[in-house]
Write an enzyme that holds these catalytic residues in place. Structure first.
Site, PDB file in Angstrom:
ATOM      1  N   TYR A  52       0.918  -1.256   0.007  1.00 33.38           N
ATOM      2  CA  TYR A  52      -0.058   0.072   0.144  1.00 33.38           C
ATOM      3  C   TYR A  52       0.759   1.215  -0.040  1.00 33.38           C
ATOM      4  O   TYR A  52       0.424   2.210  -0.448  1.00 33.38           O
ATOM      5  CB  TYR A  52      -0.941   0.026   1.202  1.00 33.38           C
ATOM      6  CG  TYR A  52      -2.155  -1.100   1.013  1.00 33.38           C
ATOM      7  CD1 TYR A  52      -2.072  -2.417   1.283  1.00 33.38           C
ATOM      8  CD2 TYR A  52      -3.337  -0.686   0.240  1.00 33.38           C
ATOM      9  CE1 TYR A  52      -3.148  -3.145   0.993  1.00 33.38           C
ATOM     10  CE2 TYR A  52      -4.278  -1.392  -0.098  1.00 33.38           C
ATOM     11  CZ  TYR A  52      -4.089  -2.755   0.305  1.00 33.38           C
ATOM     12  OH  TYR A  52      -5.165  -3.690  -0.305  1.00 33.38           O
ATOM     13  N   HIS A 105     -14.894   1.528  -1.080  1.00 31.56           N
ATOM     14  CA  HIS A 105     -13.650   0.441  -0.469  1.00 31.56           C
ATOM     15  C   HIS A 105     -12.727   1.203   0.206  1.00 31.56           C
ATOM     16  O   HIS A 105     -11.511   0.572   0.255  1.00 31.56           O
ATOM     17  CB  HIS A 105     -13.240  -0.168  -1.699  1.00 31.56           C
ATOM     18  CG  HIS A 105     -14.151  -1.049  -2.556  1.00 31.56           C
ATOM     19  ND1 HIS A 105     -13.875  -1.609  -3.686  1.00 31.56           N
ATOM     20  CD2 HIS A 105     -15.503  -1.724  -2.110  1.00 31.56           C
ATOM     21  CE1 HIS A 105     -14.871  -2.497  -4.057  1.00 31.56           C
ATOM     22  NE2 HIS A 105     -15.683  -2.620  -2.997  1.00 31.56           N
TER      23      HIS A 105
END
Ligand code: APR
Length: 229
Positions: A52, A105
């Site tokens: 990420y 999301h």
């Protein structure tokens, strides 16, 4: 007229951010079980933070494209109801100027504390040593919804779909629920459904237009706004 728009990774493809299931997509390079599930994070948090952190860096280097900008123009000029629901965790819709926007999301640039539940801006990179500014625990994770977790804002999205007159799906393969069911839900509520995608996803829409989002979306927004009384 009330419009609900759903976007997926395809709208950010021309900004250089990868999709998931196209050739070379993220899930063809990383096993999603390792980097997009709570179990994967528990097993190897360092790998997940690295994944990420890299996506956050790419997101910061990317720029909104003509499709994001057209949706922001629609947000500013459309006098009816409008809700943009994105499956994307990048911030390109915000940076283009969209306001009536929900991230179902989650968001790459946000952090979530697994200990106290506090949310906030993700500084730069996150690591297993990153301490929560609210409770001090070294328990920060990306504030994105992983497989097996509950998407955000589902009640607000269901209410918007129930009132929709037009549902438009842009740049999504329609492979992941609950987003994949929105077109049917809106259709049952009487909405007309339109897909704007590089190639037709095969799901049932009243109309499907094929092509890159940077061509299809500005043309569709212009069509809509010039017909607005
Ligand atoms: N313009 C328009 N559509 C495009 C473009 C483009 N330039 N490039 C690709 N597409 C389309 C592809 O044809 C495909 O249908 O975008 C879609 C991308 O599909 P996916 O890679 O499956 O991405 P998405 O539908 O957003 O995935 C949904 O799955 O992994 C999870 O949480 C993740 O939000 C993601 C969800």
């Amino acid at each position: 007229m009330n419009i609900v728009i759903l976007t997926g990774a395809g709208i950010s493809a021309e900004s250089g951010l990868g999709t998931f299931r196209d050739a070379g997509g993220l899930w063809t390079r990383y096993p999603l079980e390792d980097v997009a599930t709570p179990e994967g994070f528990a097993r190897n948090p360092v790998l997940v933070h690295d994944f990420y952190n890299e996506r956050r860096r790419l997101c910061r280097e990317a720029r909104p494209n003509a499709a994001h900008e057209a949706l922001a123009r629609l947000d500013a000029e459309w006098r009816g109801g409008l809700l943009l629901v994105t499956q994307n965790v990048d911030d390109l819709h915000e940076r283009a100027g969209s306001r009536r926007l929900l991230h179902m999301h989650g968001e790459l640039l946000k952090r979530l504390c697994a200990a106290c539940g506090a949310r906030g801006e993700a500084p730069g990179d996150l690591s297993t040593a990153s301490e929560c500014p609210d409770c001090g625990a070294p328990a920060l994770r990306p504030d994105v919804v992983w497989f097996g977790e509950i998407p955000y804002h589902m009640e607000e999205i269901a209410a918007a779909l129930a009132d929709a007159d037009l549902f438009v799906s842009i740049g999504t393969s329609g492979e992941v629920y609950p987003a994949a069911g929105f077109a049917r839900e809106a259709g049952f509520a009487g909405a007309r459904t339109l897909e704007l995608n590089l190639e037709a996803s095969g799901a049932r829409f009243d109309e499907a237009r094929e092509g890159p989002a940077t061509i299809l979306v500005p043309a569709w927004v212009e069509e809509l706004l010039s017909a607005q009384s």
